[in-house]
Enzyme design. Structure first.
Site, PDB file in Angstrom:
ATOM      1  CE  LYS A   9      -3.714  -2.192   2.662  1.00  0.00           C
ATOM      2  NZ  LYS A   9      -4.751  -2.134   3.755  1.00  0.00           N
ATOM      3  CE1 TYR A  49      -9.123  -2.571   0.981  1.00  0.00           C
ATOM      4  CE2 TYR A  49      -8.595  -0.620  -0.202  1.00  0.00           C
ATOM      5  CZ  TYR A  49      -8.063  -1.480   0.628  1.00  0.00           C
ATOM      6  OH  TYR A  49      -6.832  -1.944   1.000  1.00  0.00           O
ATOM      7  CG  PHE A  57     -12.971   1.621   7.907  1.00  0.00           C
ATOM      8  CD1 PHE A  57     -12.623   0.929   6.593  1.00  0.00           C
ATOM      9  CD2 PHE A  57     -13.520   0.990   8.584  1.00  0.00           C
ATOM     10  CE1 PHE A  57     -12.894  -0.193   6.278  1.00  0.00           C
ATOM     11  CE2 PHE A  57     -13.873  -0.405   8.534  1.00  0.00           C
ATOM     12  CZ  PHE A  57     -13.514  -0.966   7.458  1.00  0.00           C
ATOM     13  NE  ARG A  85      -6.164 -12.349   5.229  1.00  0.00           N
ATOM     14  CZ  ARG A  85      -6.945 -11.364   5.309  1.00  0.00           C
ATOM     15  NH1 ARG A  85      -6.866 -10.201   4.292  1.00  0.00           N
ATOM     16  NH2 ARG A  85      -7.312 -10.929   6.210  1.00  0.00           N
ATOM     17  CB  THR A  91      -7.259  -6.305   9.875  1.00  0.00           C
ATOM     18  OG1 THR A  91      -7.994  -7.216   9.222  1.00  0.00           O
ATOM     19  CG2 THR A  91      -7.688  -5.002   9.447  1.00  0.00           C
ATOM     20  NE  ARG A 102      -1.978  -5.959   7.214  1.00  0.00           N
ATOM     21  CZ  ARG A 102      -3.271  -6.173   6.889  1.00  0.00           C
ATOM     22  NH1 ARG A 102      -4.032  -7.243   7.676  1.00  0.00           N
ATOM     23  NH2 ARG A 102      -3.848  -5.703   5.742  1.00  0.00           N
ATOM     24  CG  ASN A 112      -3.252  -2.283   7.275  1.00  0.00           C
ATOM     25  OD1 ASN A 112      -3.276  -2.271   6.228  1.00  0.00           O
ATOM     26  ND2 ASN A 112      -4.461  -3.142   7.797  1.00  0.00           N
ATOM     27  CG  HIS A 115      -5.378  -6.078  -0.298  1.00  0.00           C
ATOM     28  ND1 HIS A 115      -6.450  -6.010   0.370  1.00  0.00           N
ATOM     29  CD2 HIS A 115      -5.371  -6.784  -1.423  1.00  0.00           C
ATOM     30  CE1 HIS A 115      -7.225  -6.727  -0.112  1.00  0.00           C
ATOM     31  NE2 HIS A 115      -6.831  -7.229  -1.243  1.00  0.00           N
ATOM     32  CD  GLU A 126      -9.032  -8.611  -3.301  1.00  0.00           C
ATOM     33  OE1 GLU A 126      -7.979  -9.091  -3.152  1.00  0.00           O
ATOM     34  OE2 GLU A 126     -10.105  -8.394  -2.503  1.00  0.00           O
TER      35      GLU A 126
HETATM   36  P1  DAT Z   1      -7.529  -6.790   5.787  1.00  0.00           P
HETATM   37  O1  DAT Z   1      -6.758  -5.721   4.839  1.00  0.00           O
HETATM   38  O2  DAT Z   1      -6.844  -7.450   6.825  1.00  0.00           O
HETATM   39  O3  DAT Z   1      -8.230  -7.581   4.603  1.00  0.00           O
HETATM   40  P2  DAT Z   1     -10.221  -5.732   6.091  1.00  0.00           P
HETATM   41  O4  DAT Z   1     -10.587  -5.900   4.655  1.00  0.00           O
HETATM   42  O5  DAT Z   1     -11.269  -6.136   6.895  1.00  0.00           O
HETATM   43  O6  DAT Z   1      -8.809  -6.043   6.490  1.00  0.00           O
HETATM   44  O7  DAT Z   1     -10.244  -3.955   5.840  1.00  0.00           O
HETATM   45  C1  DAT Z   1      -9.696  -3.509   4.815  1.00  0.00           C
HETATM   46  C2  DAT Z   1      -8.612  -2.277   5.153  1.00  0.00           C
HETATM   47  O8  DAT Z   1      -9.393  -1.347   5.616  1.00  0.00           O
HETATM   48  C3  DAT Z   1      -7.926  -2.689   6.265  1.00  0.00           C
HETATM   49  O9  DAT Z   1      -6.606  -3.159   5.829  1.00  0.00           O
HETATM   50  C4  DAT Z   1      -7.537  -1.409   6.898  1.00  0.00           C
HETATM   51  C5  DAT Z   1      -8.932  -0.700   6.771  1.00  0.00           C
HETATM   52  N1  DAT Z   1      -9.765  -0.981   7.844  1.00  0.00           N
HETATM   53  C6  DAT Z   1     -10.320  -2.212   8.471  1.00  0.00           C
HETATM   54  N2  DAT Z   1     -10.914  -1.960   9.531  1.00  0.00           N
HETATM   55  C7  DAT Z   1     -10.845  -0.605   9.822  1.00  0.00           C
HETATM   56  C8  DAT Z   1     -11.199   0.039  11.195  1.00  0.00           C
HETATM   57  N3  DAT Z   1     -11.944  -0.442  12.057  1.00  0.00           N
HETATM   58  N4  DAT Z   1     -10.581   1.425  10.836  1.00  0.00           N
HETATM   59  C9  DAT Z   1     -10.072   1.950   9.871  1.00  0.00           C
HETATM   60  N5  DAT Z   1      -9.472   1.333   8.846  1.00  0.00           N
HETATM   61  C10 DAT Z   1      -9.922   0.078   8.805  1.00  0.00           C
HETATM   62 MG    MG Z   2      -9.675  -7.613   3.360  1.00  0.00          MG
END
Ligand code: DAT
Ligand code: MG
Length: 149
Positions: A9, A49, A57, A85, A91, A102, A112, A115, A126
């Protein structure tokens, strides 16, 4: 063979961690089959996304992922999604175990670094957003016989 999408990212690119992140996946034994440095535009960010569109968020996430280049990669392994993963960690970096990308290199859930697709179905969706079929390279590695029984 399973293939999954990984993004370094914008924070990873800006912090000079592209090589570190690639190196961890490469050393674990996953096979790199596609890679490009690119900017993510608003439309691609919203598609990528899409599952988070109703989350509070979401707007910040789209702003962040479009704010600076990313490195998009396709990595192959027998269980590529799970392998990536577990290499990434959880996350939220602060609850992500040391030894993960991470857990070792980040502190904020919104920064973080990386992705990785969360299922084989997400990976297919994706990968098609970021790569054409012609951009995924088919080749054999000389050391594959030393990686698998
Ligand atoms: P991951 O990237 O571990 O698959 P995710 O798909 O649930 O996680 O969310 C996508 C991204 O969105 C994540 O990398 C960071 C952001 N994100 C997720 N939950 C969040 C939160 N509670 N506050 C802020 N950003 C968040
Ligand atoms: Mg995700």
């Amino acid at each position: 063979m399973e293939c999954t999408l990984v993004l370094v990212k914008p924070d990873g690119v800006q912090r000079g961690l592209i090589g570190e992140i690639i190196s961890r996946l490469e050393r674990r034994g996953l096979k790199l089959v596609g890679m490009k440095l690119m900017k993510v535009d608003d439309a691609l960010a919203r598609q990528h996304y899409g599952e988070h569109v109703d989350r509070p968020f979401f707007a910040g996430l789209v702003d962040f992922i479009t704010s600076s280049p990313v490195v998009a990669m396709a990595w192959e392994a027998e269980n590529a999604v799970e392998a990536v993963r577990s290499t990434m960690g959880q996350t939220n970096p602060t609850t992500s175990p040391p030894g993960t990308i991470r857990g070792d290199l980040a502190l904020d859930i919104g920064r973080n670094l990386v992705h990785g697709s969360d299922s084989p179905e997400s990976a297919q969706r994706e990968l098609a957003l970021f790569f054409t079929a012609a951009e995924l390279v088919d080749y054999t590695r000389a050391n594959d016989g030393w990686m698998k029984e």
